[in-house]
Design a protein around this motif. Structure first.
Motif, mmCIF file in Angstrom:
data_model
loop_
_atom_site.group_PDB
_atom_site.id
_atom_site.type_symbol
_atom_site.label_atom_id
_atom_site.label_comp_id
_atom_site.label_asym_id
_atom_site.label_seq_id
_atom_site.Cartn_x
_atom_site.Cartn_y
_atom_site.Cartn_z
ATOM 1 N N LEU A 235 -2.219 9.591 -3.141
ATOM 2 C CA LEU A 235 -2.588 8.173 -3.062
ATOM 3 C C LEU A 235 -3.877 8.004 -2.267
ATOM 4 N N ALA A 236 -4.000 8.755 -1.182
ATOM 5 C CA ALA A 236 -5.211 8.660 -0.359
ATOM 6 C C ALA A 236 -6.435 9.166 -1.121
ATOM 7 N N LEU A 237 -6.281 10.262 -1.847
ATOM 8 C CA LEU A 237 -7.399 10.806 -2.617
ATOM 9 C C LEU A 237 -7.806 9.857 -3.744
ATOM 10 N N ALA A 238 -6.820 9.200 -4.351
ATOM 11 C CA ALA A 238 -7.121 8.254 -5.427
ATOM 12 C C ALA A 238 -7.896 7.055 -4.902
ATOM 13 N N LYS A 239 -7.624 6.661 -3.671
ATOM 14 C CA LYS A 239 -8.390 5.568 -3.066
ATOM 15 C C LYS A 239 -9.798 6.031 -2.685
ATOM 16 N N GLN A 240 -9.885 7.241 -2.166
ATOM 17 C CA GLN A 240 -11.181 7.767 -1.729
ATOM 18 C C GLN A 240 -12.104 8.059 -2.903
ATOM 19 N N PHE A 241 -11.516 8.540 -4.006
ATOM 20 C CA PHE A 241 -12.312 8.912 -5.187
ATOM 21 C C PHE A 241 -11.832 8.124 -6.400
ATOM 22 N N SER A 242 -11.779 6.817 -6.248
ATOM 23 C CA SER A 242 -11.164 5.950 -7.256
ATOM 24 C C SER A 242 -11.868 5.981 -8.603
ATOM 25 N N GLU A 243 -13.135 6.369 -8.624
ATOM 26 C CA GLU A 243 -13.864 6.407 -9.895
ATOM 27 C C GLU A 243 -13.401 7.576 -10.767
ATOM 28 N N MET A 244 -12.685 8.531 -10.164
ATOM 29 C CA MET A 244 -12.347 9.741 -10.912
ATOM 30 C C MET A 244 -10.868 10.119 -10.846
ATOM 31 N N VAL A 245 -10.221 9.881 -9.706
ATOM 32 C CA VAL A 245 -8.838 10.326 -9.515
ATOM 33 C C VAL A 245 -7.862 9.169 -9.705
ATOM 34 N N VAL A 246 -6.845 9.407 -10.519
ATOM 35 C CA VAL A 246 -5.752 8.444 -10.667
ATOM 36 C C VAL A 246 -4.456 9.137 -10.244
ATOM 37 N N PRO A 247 -3.569 8.416 -9.527
ATOM 38 C CA PRO A 247 -2.411 9.079 -8.933
ATOM 39 C C PRO A 247 -1.137 8.991 -9.763
ATOM 40 N N ALA A 248 -0.394 10.082 -9.743
ATOM 41 C CA ALA A 248 0.984 10.110 -10.237
ATOM 42 C C ALA A 248 1.869 10.538 -9.068
ATOM 43 N N LEU A 249 3.012 9.907 -8.932
ATOM 44 C CA LEU A 249 3.918 10.214 -7.824
ATOM 45 C C LEU A 249 5.118 10.988 -8.362
ATOM 46 N N GLY A 250 5.422 12.100 -7.703
ATOM 47 C CA GLY A 250 6.473 12.948 -8.242
ATOM 48 C C GLY A 250 7.390 13.558 -7.210
ATOM 49 N N LEU A 251 8.340 14.298 -7.718
ATOM 50 C CA LEU A 251 9.296 15.038 -6.895
ATOM 51 C C LEU A 251 9.651 16.301 -7.671
ATOM 52 N N HIS A 252 8.947 17.367 -7.355
ATOM 53 C CA HIS A 252 9.072 18.629 -8.087
ATOM 54 C C HIS A 252 10.447 19.241 -7.853
ATOM 55 N N PRO A 253 11.086 19.786 -8.898
ATOM 56 C CA PRO A 253 12.411 20.393 -8.693
ATOM 57 C C PRO A 253 12.398 21.535 -7.695
ATOM 58 N N TRP A 254 11.257 22.215 -7.531
ATOM 59 C CA TRP A 254 11.200 23.286 -6.537
ATOM 60 C C TRP A 254 11.392 22.758 -5.125
ATOM 61 N N ASN A 255 11.142 21.465 -4.915
ATOM 62 C CA ASN A 255 11.245 20.879 -3.574
ATOM 63 C C ASN A 255 12.585 20.208 -3.313
ATOM 64 N N LEU A 256 13.522 20.362 -4.222
ATOM 65 C CA LEU A 256 14.834 19.719 -4.063
ATOM 66 C C LEU A 256 15.776 20.618 -3.264
ATOM 67 N N GLU A 257 15.588 20.607 -1.969
ATOM 68 C CA GLU A 257 16.440 21.397 -1.091
ATOM 69 C C GLU A 257 17.457 20.526 -0.351
ATOM 70 N N HIS A 258 17.363 19.208 -0.523
ATOM 71 C CA HIS A 258 18.268 18.273 0.137
ATOM 72 C C HIS A 258 18.281 16.986 -0.666
#
Length: 242
Positions: free
Chosen positions: A45-68
């Motif tokens: 989200l921060a990078l998308a704001k800083q480089f808004s002309e080029m970066v668009v954000p997707a928010l996720g939750l990768h299955p590899w990070n599902l430890e809890h």
């Protein structure tokens, strides 16, 4: 040529500004920065704001990070849903040691959020291709991209029949399963990506390497790079409503 990298973990790069500059010079007009947990989502989200002309954000939750239990991560996604263009990277992975029922419940929850807010999903489905497809189809989500698809071809046709897309990575230069999926998929259902900073046979991917994905697809489909760039960019604009 104008191209779009539809899947990059930009927060993992130490020189984002330089990476964006070299990509821009090569013709990359947009990059979908994907998140995989709360920390990376915040960074994207921060990078998308800083480089808004080029970066668009997707928010996720990768299955590899599902430890809890991912309740807090899901709360963050819901709180910032209007700031993102997609939910991803999300999905299931049966080739890792993570509770499969937790993966399923988490994906079901995220897909409900996607449907409620009319967001596309960027799907990780390694080893879980059938189950991910069934959950996505049953959710009635309209727009979905099966990231780096290398699964069964009969299932691929079901994915395409519903109207979903697959993404092509630089692995299309050498991965037999990925190549087969690209050959079987109409160019109108393919988008390009790098999965930055994944290592492809010694090459650590950067957004500029979406051109390697493009050239690999062009070779496999018997099309010119210019045709592939035009069609896949149009596909990305359509699926992500850029």
């Amino acid at each position: 040529m104008k191209v779009i990298d539809t899947h990059a973990h930009l927060e993992e790069l130490n020189d984002v500004q330089r990476a964006l500059a070299e990509a821009r010079e090569a013709g990359v007009i947009k990059i979908v920065g994907v998140g995989s947990d709360s920390k990376s989502n915040q960074r994207i989200l921060a990078l998308a704001k800083q480089f808004s002309e080029m970066v668009v954000p997707a928010l996720g939750l990768h299955p590899w990070n599902l430890e809890h239990d991912p309740a807090e991560e899901i709360k963050f996604i819901e709180a910032h849903i209007d700031e993102c263009i997609a939910l991803g990277e999300v999905g299931m992975d049966y080739w890792i040691d993570r509770d499969q029922e937790l993966q399923r419940r988490t994906l079901e929850t995220i897909l409900k959020i996607a449907v409620e807010h009319d967001k596309p999903a960027i799907l990780h489905s390694r080893g879980a291709w059938q189950d991910v497809f069934e959950l996505v189809r049953e959710s009635n989500i309209e727009r979905a991209v099966f990231h780096w698809y290398s699964g069964p071809i009969d299932l691929l046709h079901q994915i395409l029949d519903v109207g979903y897309y697959i993404s092509a990575t630089p692995a299309a230069e050498y991965s037999r399963h990925h190549q087969r999926a690209i050959v079987e998929t109409p160019i109108e259902r393919i988008v390009l990506e790098t999965d930055t900073p994944v290592n492809y046979r010694g090459m650590k991917a950067r957004p500029v390497h979406v051109l390697r994905s493009l050239n690999a697809v062009a070779k496999l489909k018997g099309l010119s790079p210019e045709e592939v760039a035009e069609i896949t960019t149009r596909n990305a604009i359509q699926v992500f409503r850029l």
